[in-house]
Scaffold this active site. Structure first.
Site, short mmCIF file in Angstrom:
data_model
loop_
_atom_site.label_atom_id
_atom_site.label_comp_id
_atom_site.label_asym_id
_atom_site.label_seq_id
_atom_site.Cartn_x
_atom_site.Cartn_y
_atom_site.Cartn_z
CE LYS A 1 -4.00 -2.14 2.20
NZ LYS A 1 -5.03 -2.06 3.27
CB ALA B 1 3.33 -11.26 5.90
CG PHE B 2 -0.41 -12.53 0.55
CD1 PHE B 2 -1.30 -13.15 -0.31
CD2 PHE B 2 -0.19 -11.17 0.41
CE1 PHE B 2 -1.95 -12.44 -1.29
CE2 PHE B 2 -0.83 -10.45 -0.57
CZ PHE B 2 -1.72 -11.08 -1.43
CG LEU B 3 -3.38 -13.90 6.59
CD1 LEU B 3 -4.84 -13.68 6.98
CD2 LEU B 3 -2.53 -14.18 7.80
CG ASP C 1 -13.77 1.14 6.21
OD1 ASP C 1 -14.99 1.19 5.96
OD2 ASP C 1 -12.92 0.76 5.40
CD GLU D 1 -11.10 -12.03 5.42
OE1 GLU D 1 -10.29 -12.99 5.40
OE2 GLU D 1 -11.16 -11.18 4.51
CG ASP E 1 -8.26 -4.77 4.47
OD1 ASP E 1 -7.12 -4.86 4.00
OD2 ASP E 1 -9.23 -5.41 4.02
#
Length: 511
Positions: free
Chosen positions: A207, A312-314, A380, A385, A400
């Protein structure tokens, strides 16, 4: 003329005696002390050593973070025994090896299409890669264990490793050409984020910087059109770890060369088409969406370097499916509408009648999330999840967080509605909040020290750090009000058994 005075010798003898006494009792002891400071063993003319400089006064935050993580509240083990892992190591390695082999084949075909003759050896998948060890370390207790060396290694790798590909995220690919321009226009760059892959096959969400640190969100902005801030993502990870939630993926700041590390490594022609050179000779790009295809909404390097956050991606959804669930305290994403919880103070009674909020830890986890969002000022949180493997009592993922830390001068107390309306909180959460309100472990101090570890430091301005202390007091005030109304037994949920802390470190529930 008068004759010589006969008492002059007596006066001289008296003055000599006084001088001798002064030499013996005052000057000689001082000289001995000075001679003791002479450096021994020097054949040259001896000189006095300079007096050692006084040590600087110890800052309250100098080791506050280390002391915090050494506190018994941060070392207690879960009473249910070893944490249940999210992934099986053998299955995960088999899956990621197939993914790596597929990427190597596609990369080879891509180079052949471009007639690139220089040899490119296939990149192997290393089982010891930090991102893979991070995935294998996820358990029912959180995304990573306390004091995990893997997380620190992953943060360093995301800062240093070379990018080998860049692309839009799956959400953005779904939006390409399908943006509904009849809805509210969002010139804040809500979709301007990219997926970067590194040389070890690890992936991170990038981002870019959209707003300077010292800028506040304008008062007239609605929360759903607020800017997305890269430094908010970084700070949210550090705060989540300090609160011992461990529900935010590891996030780090990095300076990205948008030409070499994005444009030259991407295979996506649409992404390549949105790059341009500004009148100031800076390389820029923007999001490919009907209401966003404007150069005034672009982000630009200086001329190539652009700072941003890398999260980092999950694990892949094929390995670890996740549920996206609407937040019961979701806000109205319109200019004039209101949700029921905003007008009904007894709204929590309705929520408590609905499974899974009627029993278990789900409602307590919602309150944890509300406390976290209130501290960062995030309005927001429309969904949350969860990993399906851990069932209804699994932890909530705090994803996020880029709309946090927008206004340090305003405390949006409506974010605390789950706490103030349900009047329930985990005992461990309350104990840690009270600990972070103590001068020795002050939240702003430990956050300041933690954020200094990031290369983009200072990540937050001082007013944002001080706002954390102010908001923490508002949370504790809301808890005290609930306890005064309903009693501690009904408000404070004994979620886990904690060891007895030393008397000097013990935190009392009541103040």
């Amino acid at each position: 003329m008068p004759g010589p005075r006969r008492d002059r010798p007596a006066v001289l003898l008296l003055l000599g005696a006084l001088l001798a006494a002064d030499l013996y009792f005052h000057l000689w002891p001082r000289a001995r002390r000075e001679l003791a400071a002479i450096a021994p063993g020097c054949p040259c003319r001896r000189r006095l050593l300079p007096a050692p400089a006084a040590p600087p006064p110890r800052s309250r935050a100098a080791s506050a973070l280390r002391r915090l993580f050494a506190h018994p509240l941060y070392r207690a083990a879960a009473p249910r025994g070893p944490a249940e892992p999210l992934l099986g190591a053998r299955e995960a390695l088999r899956y990621y090896r197939r993914k790596a082999a597929r990427w190597n084949r596609r990369h080879k075909l891509y180079r052949e299409e471009l007639n690139l003759t220089s040899p490119a050896a296939p990149l192997p998948l290393r089982p010891e890669a930090s991102w893979l060890q991070f995935h294998l370390g996820i358990s029912r207790d959180g995304l990573y264990p306390r004091s995990s060396p893997t997380v620190n290694r992953l943060l360093r790798d995301m800062q240093d490793f070379t990018t080998i590909s860049a692309d839009y995220s799956q959400d953005e690919k779904a939006l390409l050409g399908a943006c509904d321009c009849s809805q509210i226009v969002k010139p804040s760059g809500v979709h301007l984020k990219l997926v970067l892959r590194f040389q070890d096959f690890g992936k991170a969400m990038f981002k870019p910087m959209r707003q300077k640190r010292e800028e506040e969100t304008p008062e007239d902005f609605f929360y759903f059109v607020d800017f997305q801030r890269h430094n908010a993502e970084i700070a949210a990870f550090h705060l989540d770890r300090i609160l011992d939630f461990r529900r935010v993926p590891p996030t780090v700041g990095r300076m990205i060369n948008v030409t070499k590390e994005i444009l030259e490594v991407t295979k996506n022609e649409i992404l390549q088409s949105v790059f341009f050179v500004s009148p100031a000779s800076n390389v820029c790009f923007f999001a490919k969406c009907p209401y966003m295809c404007k150069t005034e909404y672009a982000v630009c390097g200086n001329p190539h370097l652009l700072e941003g956050s890398l999260s980092a991606f999950l694990p892949s959804l094929n390995l670890a499916p996740r549920l996206s669930i609407p937040n019961p305290w979701i806000r109205s994403y319109s200019f004039d509408g209101k949700e029921e919880w905003e007008v009904n103070p007894l709204y929590c009674n309705t929520v408590r009648e609905i499974y899974p909020y009627s029993n278990g830890n789900r409602l307590l986890n919602i309150v944890d999330m509300a406390i976290f969002d209130f501290l960062i000022g995030n309005m927001d949180r429309h969904h949350y999840e969860m990993f399906t493997k851990f069932g209804d009592d699994g932890f909530l993922l705090h994803l996020d967080n880029a709309r946090g830390f927008g206004r340090h001068s305003h405390d949006e107390t409506s974010i605390l509605a789950p706490l103030s309306q349900c009047c329930i909180i985990k005992r461990t959460t309350l104990l840690r909040l009270q600990l972070l309100a103590e001068p020795e472990y002050r939240l702003s101090d430990v956050m300041r020290e933690s954020l200094l570890q990031d290369r983009l430091a200072p990540v937050l301005t001082e007013p944002h750090l001080l706002a954390l202390d102010r908001r923490l007091q508002l949370i504790l005030k809301a808890v005290r009000k609930c306890i005064d109304t309903y009693g501690e037994a009904k408000v404070v949920a004994n979620d886990t058994t904690q060891p007895e802390a030393p008397a000097s470190d013990r935190v009392k529930l009541t103040t």
